[in-house]
Design an enzyme around this catalytic site. Structure first.
Site, PDB file in Angstrom:
ATOM      1  N   TYR A 124      -9.728   8.917   8.219  1.00  0.00           N
ATOM      2  CA  TYR A 124     -10.460   9.919   7.435  1.00  0.00           C
ATOM      3  C   TYR A 124     -11.106  11.013   8.282  1.00  0.00           C
ATOM      4  CZ  TYR A 124      -9.870   7.198   3.191  1.00  0.00           C
ATOM      5  OH  TYR A 124      -9.335   6.551   2.114  1.00  0.00           O
ATOM      6  N   LYS A 171      -6.014  -4.923  10.297  1.00  0.00           N
ATOM      7  CA  LYS A 171      -4.553  -5.045  10.411  1.00  0.00           C
ATOM      8  C   LYS A 171      -4.220  -5.052  11.904  1.00  0.00           C
ATOM      9  CE  LYS A 171      -0.518  -5.140   8.285  1.00  0.00           C
ATOM     10  NZ  LYS A 171      -0.087  -6.242   7.409  1.00  0.00           N
ATOM     11  N   ASP A 204      -3.790  -7.491   3.973  1.00  0.00           N
ATOM     12  CA  ASP A 204      -2.894  -7.869   2.868  1.00  0.00           C
ATOM     13  C   ASP A 204      -3.243  -9.267   2.344  1.00  0.00           C
ATOM     14  OD1 ASP A 204      -2.099  -8.216   5.485  1.00  0.00           O
ATOM     15  OD2 ASP A 204       0.046  -8.211   5.097  1.00  0.00           O
TER      16      ASP A 204
END
Ligand code: NAI
Length: 336
Positions: A124, A171, A204
Site C-alpha cells: 500500500y 505468507k 490461506d
C-alpha cells in the site's frame, strides 16, 4: 468536561450516519465540541485538495477524530484519503474488533476476536509503475522498524485488554524475505511477553480456519494487504461491514472510522445503517475516558438490535436512519 474532536463526516452516506452518531453521543450526556472538516471529493471541489491542511491541523490539534466513509476512485483519480491520512499522521495500527451481536443474523454466535493490521507499508505504499507497455510492477515494502512497532502495539493491546493469544498471519513460505522479516520481528517482540501465546499461520490456512471456526482466534496480527482482506472476511462472520467498528491509531493521534464505504447506491435516502460508525465512536469514547456512556450506548444498541422492531433495511427491518436513531436514543435515555 467538554472534549474537542475533529469530525470528518465524509461523503455518500457519511453525513447521514455522522448526524446519527452525534445525536446518540449527545443523548448519553457526553459533551463534545466537534470541529467539522472535509476531505476527498467534497474538499477537492472547495479547496483543490483531497486532504486539506486545515483537516490535518485540526487532527494534530485535537489528537482524535471521528471519520465517515470517503469515496476513492477505482483505477484512476486521486489517492485514497484514508491511505493518505494514515501515512501523514503515522496511524500505523488499524484496529478492528469483531464480535457477534445478538439480533444480527450471522453464521456464528460467539465470535470475539480483534484484528490488528499494519497500516503504513506493504503493497500500500503506492509504489507502482508500468515498466514497459503491458508490464506493470508494484513494490511491497516491509521494514523491521514498522514490523516491530506493530507487533509491540498488538502485544500491548493484548495485555491491556486481557487477550491471551496473538496469531501472526503471513505468507513467509513464498515471500521469504519480506514476510519473513514481519514474522521474525513478531517472534522477537513476543519474547518480551511470555504470558501471551504467540503463534503464526499462513494467510490461506488462516482464511479456511476462520471460516471453519472463528471462535478459536483471539488477536490476529497482519500486514497491510492481508489485513485489509481478512478484516472484511472477519466482518462477514458477524453480520457484515454494517456492524463492525474500526480505528486507525498511532503514537500521537487516533482516527475512528466506519469500515464500510460511502454506499453510493443508497446515499441521500435516509436508510443507511449508522451502527458501525456508532460502534467506532464507542471505541473513541473509551479513549476519551467516557466509559460509562460507552457502556450505556453499547447496551442500548445490543438491546435495540435484539428486539429487532426498529432496524434499517440492511438488517432486515424497514426503519429509516432517523427512526432507528430515535429508537436508540429512547433506549439510551431509559438507561440514564
Ligand atoms: P460500500 O461499503 O460503500 O457498499 C457495499 C454495499 O454495502 C452497498 O450495497 C451498500 O449500500 C451497503 N452498505 C455499506 N454501508 C452501509 C450502511 N452503513 N448501511 C446500509 N448499507 C450499507 O462499498 P463499495 O460500494 O465498494 O464502495 C463505495 C465507495 O466507498 C468507494 O468509493 C470506496 O472507495 C469507498 N470506501 C471507503 C471506505 C472508507 O472511507 N473507509 C471503505 C470502503 C470503501
Amino acid at each position: 468536561m467538554t472534549h474537542k474532536v475533529t469530525l470528518l463526516p465524509g461523503d455518500g452516506i457519511g453525513p447521514e450516519i455522522a448526524e446519527s452518531v452525534l445525536k446518540v453521543i449527545d443523548s448519553a450526556g457526553v459533551n463534545i465540541e466537534w470541529d467539522r472538516q472535509d476531505a476527498g471529493i467534497v474538499s477537492l471541489e472547495k479547496t483543490g485538495e483531497t486532504v486539506p491542511k486545515a483537516l490535518l491541523d485540526s487532527i494534530r490539534k485535537n489528537k482524535i477524530a471521528l471519520k465517515g466513509p470517503i469515496t476513492t476512485p477505482v483505477g484512476k483519480g486521486f489517492k485514497s484519503v484514508n491511505v493518505t491520512l494514515r501515512q501523514k499522521l503515522d496511524l500505523y495500527a488499524n484496529l478492528r474488533p469483531v464480535r457477534s451481536i445478538g439480533g444480527i443474523p450471522s453464521r456464528y454466535q460467539k465470535v470475539n476476536l480483534v484484528i490488528v493490521r499494519e497500516n503504513t507499508e506493504d503493497l500500500y505504499t503506492g509504489i507502482e509503475k508500468e515498466i514497459s507497455p503491458g508490464v506493470t510492477q508494484a513494490i511491497k515494502v516491509v521494514t523491521k522498524k514498522a514490523s516491530c512497532r506493530i507487533a509491540e502495539f498488538a502485544f500491548k493491546y493484548a495485555q491491556k485488554h486481557n487477550r491471551k493469544k496473538i496469531t501472526l498471519v503471513h505468507k513467509a513460505n513464498i515471500m521469504k524475505i519480506s514476510d519473513g522479516m514481519f514474522l521474525n520481528s513478531f517472534r522477537e517482540i513476543a519474547e518480551k511477553y511470555p504470558d501471551i501465546i504467540a503463534d503464526d499461520m499462513i494467510v490461506d490456512a488462516l482464511c479456511m480456519n476462520l471460516v471453519l471456526d472463528p471462535c478459536k482466534f483471539d488477536v490476529l496480527l497482519l500486514g497491510n494487504l492481508f489485513g485489509d482482506i481478512v478484516s472484511d472476511l472477519a466482518a462477514g462472520l458477524v453480520g457484515g461491514l454494517g456492524v463492525v467498528p474500526g480505528a486507525n491509531i498511532g503514537d500521537n493521534y487516533a482516527v475512528y472510522e466506519a469500515v464500510h464505504g460511502t454506499a453510493p447506491d443508497i446515499a441521500g435516502n435516509n436508510i443507511a445503517n449508522p451502527t458501525a460508525l456508532i460502534f467506532s465512536a464507542l471505541l473513541m469514547l473509551r479513549r476519551l475516558g467516557e466509559n460509562e456512556a460507552a457502556d450505556r450506548i453499547w447496551k442500548s444498541v445490543v438491546v435495540t438490535l435484539a428486539i429487532g422492531a426498529h432496524l434499517t433495511g440492511d438488517m432486515g427491518g424497514g426503519d429509516s436512519t432517523t427512526e432507528f436513531t430515535d429508537e436508540l436514543i429512547r433506549e439510551i435515555k431509559s438507561r440514564g
